[in-house]
Each structure stands twice: as structure tokens, then as C-alpha cells.
Design an enzyme around this catalytic site. Structure first.
Site, PDB file in Angstrom:
ATOM      1  N   PRO A   1     100.899 -23.770  29.349  1.00 55.32           N
ATOM      2  CA  PRO A   1     100.795 -24.075  27.933  1.00 55.32           C
ATOM      3  C   PRO A   1     102.124 -24.540  27.358  1.00 55.32           C
ATOM      4  CG  PRO A   1     100.283 -21.778  28.398  1.00 55.32           C
ATOM      5  CD  PRO A   1     100.966 -22.335  29.566  1.00 55.32           C
ATOM      6  N   GLU A   2     102.195 -25.804  27.083  1.00 62.13           N
ATOM      7  CA  GLU A   2     103.264 -26.339  26.263  1.00 62.13           C
ATOM      8  C   GLU A   2     102.824 -26.163  24.817  1.00 62.13           C
ATOM      9  OE1 GLU A   2     106.158 -28.205  27.380  1.00 62.13           O
ATOM     10  OE2 GLU A   2     105.611 -27.087  29.145  1.00 62.13           O
TER      11      GLU A   2
END
Length: 269
Positions: free
Chosen positions: A2-3
Site C-alpha cells: 500500500p502506497e
DNA sequence: CCTAGACCCTGTACGC
DNA sequence: TGCGTACAGGGTCTAG
């Protein structure tokens, strides 16, 4: 995985599925995350999800009696599925939130993530983090003024500084390349023009990545699920020894703060 | 104060 | 096939 863009997509998905719903139950199978999940987490039982926001990579879920704070670390992941459908447990399925007729399941192999109940947002996780990149106050002038006495490098500053939160290694590399700034420049050496360009590119690249869509939740139908929507758009991250898209010179790779930094010494000054 | 480095943990890729 | 090593999208703590 998850960016910031994926966290934003997760936020939207959770909002669509669970806003206004009541959390009937929570199952914690493994409490050993970055901070051990405490007994306090059970306070979220029978609470209604009132709103969901994001600050940097933190997810802030407002419920009647406080907030649920979520962070995905390096490998955290949410899946949503119907209670009726058969969905066998996988390795590292640490938490289930049972909400209405659905289950929100948290999986995190490396366990650098975070999940806690908090009465208010005045805590050590949120207090010292900088502006969200999309905050209006995060502008070129702000970055210029705030970086005048900072001796660390500009990449380190935007990645983990207190000025701006949520910019990961991928987007730090990409934004600096787009701004034609060498990542190992001292932050205080940036001109005002460069500061403005960098802030513009940070916002622009993050926005594009959000539009491409994170894959974390949507991928649960697929079997592979590793390709992020933005992968094909990357211009410098993970391009060691490949030709620069602008000038054709070979991309170099150095280490900063134990993280990989990619640069084109021809394009970036 | 500031900054660089170690560290938390598991999975995967690669060289031998 | 198997083993050892390096490395991965993050953040915090500590030593200097």
C-alpha cells in the site's frame, strides 16, 4: 504494497461498503503488529462507522466512542467479502472486522502494520507527522521555507520528514526525477523554483496513481494481484541500468537511508 | 537539536 | 533440490 494511492483507494472502498454500518464483532488472531493490539480494540464492538479519513498512509475511522487507526506498513492488506461466501483463512490473516453481512479482513505477512482504538487523535502516531501531500498548505513556498536549515537530503526529507507525510520510496524517486532534482541534494540547497516544481510533481504523480487505482482490495478476485495499476507508469523506480526515458543515459542506483534511490545524473541536477 | 544506521518480520529471488 | 544471502512498497528508536 500500500502506497498512499492504494490507501486512498482502500478508503474509498471501505467508505462504499461500510459507512454508517455497525461493527458487530472483531476477531484478532495475531496481535503482534508494529504495536501489539491491545484489549482496547474490543471497544469498537457495536460502534457505528461515522466517517473515514486518511492522513499520509494512516487510515482514520471515526466511530461513536473514538477512532480506529490503521496503518498497512510494508505488506498490510484489506479484503472485503460476504459472510455467506466461503473464504478460507490464509496465512497472516490477523484480524477480521465483522460488519453487517460482510467481513473486512486484515492480512499482513511482515506485521509492520498497525491497528488500534484511540479516544482522540492526539497520539504519538499522528502528532508528529507532517501535512498530507494534498493539503492546500503543502505548497512550494512551504517546502522552500521549511527546508532552509535542513541538512539531510531532499529525498529523505520528503520521505520521512515531519513536513509532509505519506510519500513512499517509489513516489519520492518518481517525483524527484520528474522535477529534475538529484535525490541526494541537501534539502537546503533547493531553490524556490525547484521547491515549487517538486511539490507540483508530488501531488501530480500521487493523483495519477490514485486514478490508476490501487489494486489491494479489488484484486481479491484475481489470483496474482501483484501488479499495481501504476507500475507501467514508473519512469525511474526499479530502472537500474536501463536507459533514461528522457535522455537515454543509464539509470544509476545508490542507497540512501538503507533504501534504494534511482537517478539519472544527466537529467537531474 | 540533527542525522545515519539498526531494527522490527516474513516472503521471494537468486547464486552457488 | 537445497541452502544461504540480499532485499522489499514503512516507521521508530537510538547512538553519536
Amino acid at each position: 504494497m500500500p502506497e498512499l494511492p492504494e490507501v486512498e483507494v482502500i478508503l474509498q472502498e471501505i467508505s462504499n461498503n461500510f459507512l454508517g454500518e455497525t461493527i458487530s464483532h472483531i476477531i484478532v488472531r495475531c496481535p503482534k503488529l508494529r504495536e501489539p493490539i491491545s484489549e482496547e480494540i474490543y471497544k469498537i464492538k457495536n460502534q457505528i462507522i461515522l466517517s473515514i479519513k486518511r492522513k499520509g498512509k494512516y487510515l482514520i475511522i471515526k466511530i461513536n466512542n473514538g477512532y480506529i487507526l490503521i496503518h498497512f506498513g510494508m505488506s498490510g492488506n484489506f479484503l472485503i467479502f460476504s459472510k455467506k461466501s466461503f473464504f478460507p483463512l490464509k496465512k497472516h490473516d490477523h484480524i477480521d472486522f465483522i460488519i453487517n453481512n460482510k467481513i473486512l479482513r486484515y492480512n499482513d505477512p511482515r506485521r509492520f502494520g498497525l491497528c488500534l482504538w484511540t479516544k482522540n487523535l492526539n497520539n504519538k502516531f499522528l502528532n508528529n507527522i507532517g501535512l498530507d501531500p494534498f493539503d492546500k498548505n503543502f505548497n512550494g513556498n512551504y517546502l522552500f521555507i521549511k527546508s532552509r536549515k535542513i541538512k539531510k537530503t531532499i529525498k529523505t526529507l520528503i520521505m520521512q520528514g515531519r513536513l509532509v507525510s505519506g510519500i513512499g520510496n517509489i513516489y519520492a524517486n518518481e517525483a524527484l526525477f520528474a522535477s529534475r532534482i538529484l535525490p541526494n541534494r541537501k534539502a537546503m540547497s533547493l531553490t524556490k523554483k525547484e521547491s515549487i516544481a517538486l511539490v507540483f510533481n508530488i501531488k501530480n504523480i500521487l493523483l495519477k496513481a490514485i486514478k490508476k487505482g490501487g489494486t489491494t482490495i479489488r484484486d481479491f478476485h484475481k489470483t496474482d494481484g501483484t501488479q499495481g495499476g501504476f507500475n507501467n507508469e514508473l519512469k525511474i523506480y526499479n530502472k537500474f541500468k536501463k536507459p533514461c526515458v528522457n535522455c537515454g543515459n543509464i539509470i544509476q542506483c545508490i542507497k540512501q537511508e538503507n533504501r534504494k534511490t534511482y537517478l539519472c545524473i544527466h537529467c537531474q541536477k
